[in-house]
Scaffold this motif. Sequence first.
Motif, PDB file in Angstrom:
ATOM      1  N   THR A   1      82.884  71.350 -44.870  1.00 26.32           N
ATOM      2  CA  THR A   1      83.350  72.528 -45.593  1.00 26.32           C
ATOM      3  C   THR A   1      82.551  72.656 -46.891  1.00 26.32           C
ATOM      4  O   THR A   1      81.801  71.743 -47.263  1.00 26.32           O
ATOM      5  CB  THR A   1      84.837  72.397 -45.952  1.00 26.32           C
ATOM      6  OG1 THR A   1      84.983  71.314 -46.891  1.00 26.32           O
ATOM      7  CG2 THR A   1      85.705  72.155 -44.723  1.00 26.32           C
TER       8      THR A   1
ATOM      9  N   ALA B   1      88.160  65.120 -54.265  1.00 28.22           N
ATOM     10  CA  ALA B   1      88.576  65.200 -52.861  1.00 28.22           C
ATOM     11  C   ALA B   1      90.019  65.695 -52.776  1.00 28.22           C
ATOM     12  O   ALA B   1      90.346  66.551 -51.944  1.00 28.22           O
ATOM     13  CB  ALA B   1      88.422  63.835 -52.189  1.00 28.22           C
ATOM     14  N   THR B   2      90.873  65.204 -53.666  1.00 28.54           N
ATOM     15  CA  THR B   2      92.268  65.639 -53.689  1.00 28.54           C
ATOM     16  C   THR B   2      92.370  67.109 -54.091  1.00 28.54           C
ATOM     17  O   THR B   2      93.092  67.884 -53.461  1.00 28.54           O
ATOM     18  CB  THR B   2      93.082  64.760 -54.657  1.00 28.54           C
ATOM     19  OG1 THR B   2      93.026  63.405 -54.199  1.00 28.54           O
ATOM     20  CG2 THR B   2      94.524  65.217 -54.745  1.00 28.54           C
TER      21      THR B   2
ATOM     22  N   ASN C   1      91.310  69.347 -51.228  1.00 28.06           N
ATOM     23  CA  ASN C   1      92.278  69.390 -50.131  1.00 28.06           C
ATOM     24  C   ASN C   1      93.589  70.051 -50.531  1.00 28.06           C
ATOM     25  O   ASN C   1      94.200  70.742 -49.725  1.00 28.06           O
ATOM     26  CB  ASN C   1      92.552  67.980 -49.609  1.00 28.06           C
ATOM     27  CG  ASN C   1      91.355  67.411 -48.877  1.00 28.06           C
ATOM     28  OD1 ASN C   1      90.588  68.141 -48.268  1.00 28.06           O
ATOM     29  ND2 ASN C   1      91.184  66.100 -48.951  1.00 28.06           N
ATOM     30  N   ASP C   2      94.033  69.850 -51.774  1.00 25.39           N
ATOM     31  CA  ASP C   2      95.336  70.373 -52.199  1.00 25.39           C
ATOM     32  C   ASP C   2      95.292  71.844 -52.604  1.00 25.39           C
ATOM     33  O   ASP C   2      96.061  72.636 -52.109  1.00 25.39           O
ATOM     34  CB  ASP C   2      95.895  69.549 -53.359  1.00 25.39           C
ATOM     35  CG  ASP C   2      96.339  68.168 -52.920  1.00 25.39           C
ATOM     36  OD1 ASP C   2      96.383  67.905 -51.700  1.00 25.39           O
ATOM     37  OD2 ASP C   2      96.629  67.342 -53.799  1.00 25.39           O
TER      38      ASP C   2
ATOM     39  N   GLU D   1      83.369  69.710 -49.105  1.00 27.17           N
ATOM     40  CA  GLU D   1      82.817  68.461 -48.584  1.00 27.17           C
ATOM     41  C   GLU D   1      81.312  68.381 -48.806  1.00 27.17           C
ATOM     42  O   GLU D   1      80.787  67.330 -49.176  1.00 27.17           O
ATOM     43  CB  GLU D   1      83.134  68.334 -47.095  1.00 27.17           C
ATOM     44  CG  GLU D   1      84.601  68.096 -46.807  1.00 27.17           C
ATOM     45  CD  GLU D   1      84.957  68.269 -45.341  1.00 27.17           C
ATOM     46  OE1 GLU D   1      86.042  67.784 -44.947  1.00 27.17           O
ATOM     47  OE2 GLU D   1      84.182  68.879 -44.581  1.00 27.17           O
TER      48      GLU D   1
END
Length: 168
Positions: free
Chosen positions: A15, A112-113, A116-117, A18
């Motif tokens: 993504t 990363a959190t 994703n969040d 990412e």
Amino acid sequence: MDYTRIPLADCPTGTEGEVMLFALDRVHRKFAWKTGGLTVDQLQQRHPPSKMTLAWLIIHLTRVEADWTAKAEGRSHEESLGGMDWDAHGRQPDRLYGLWYDTIARTRQSWATMINDGGLDTVVDWGDGYRVNRRRALTDILEENLLHTGHASIVREAVDGLIGNDPP
């Protein structure tokens, strides 16, 4: 610094977030390679007329990464590494390298959190009423790392002749 401590997994179809983290991981490895394994004297070596040293670059990128990530999380940047004795870290290679490695590991997990969040579209206050989304903040962190990895490459070649674009 041992660049092999920074994990790097290929990301050919990730993504947006990412792929941006992959790019940051890759530049972190290059920076670690260009600044690693040096003595105190080598880290403090200047090349007039510039006053820049490899130690200063490590400290600067540690602060940038910690401060800007904290701001992207909506925290005060003073919380990130406040009260640190930066001069002491600059004189002790193991402490300096350790601080940078710990910071990039922590901020990588934070990003990363966040990705994703809440995604990269979350808007945060960057100070003085200037608001940016996390995508912009992560791009700025990547840009700052790229700029100073180039500086580190030039300074490192002058210190001991190390050249190249990628770690062995």
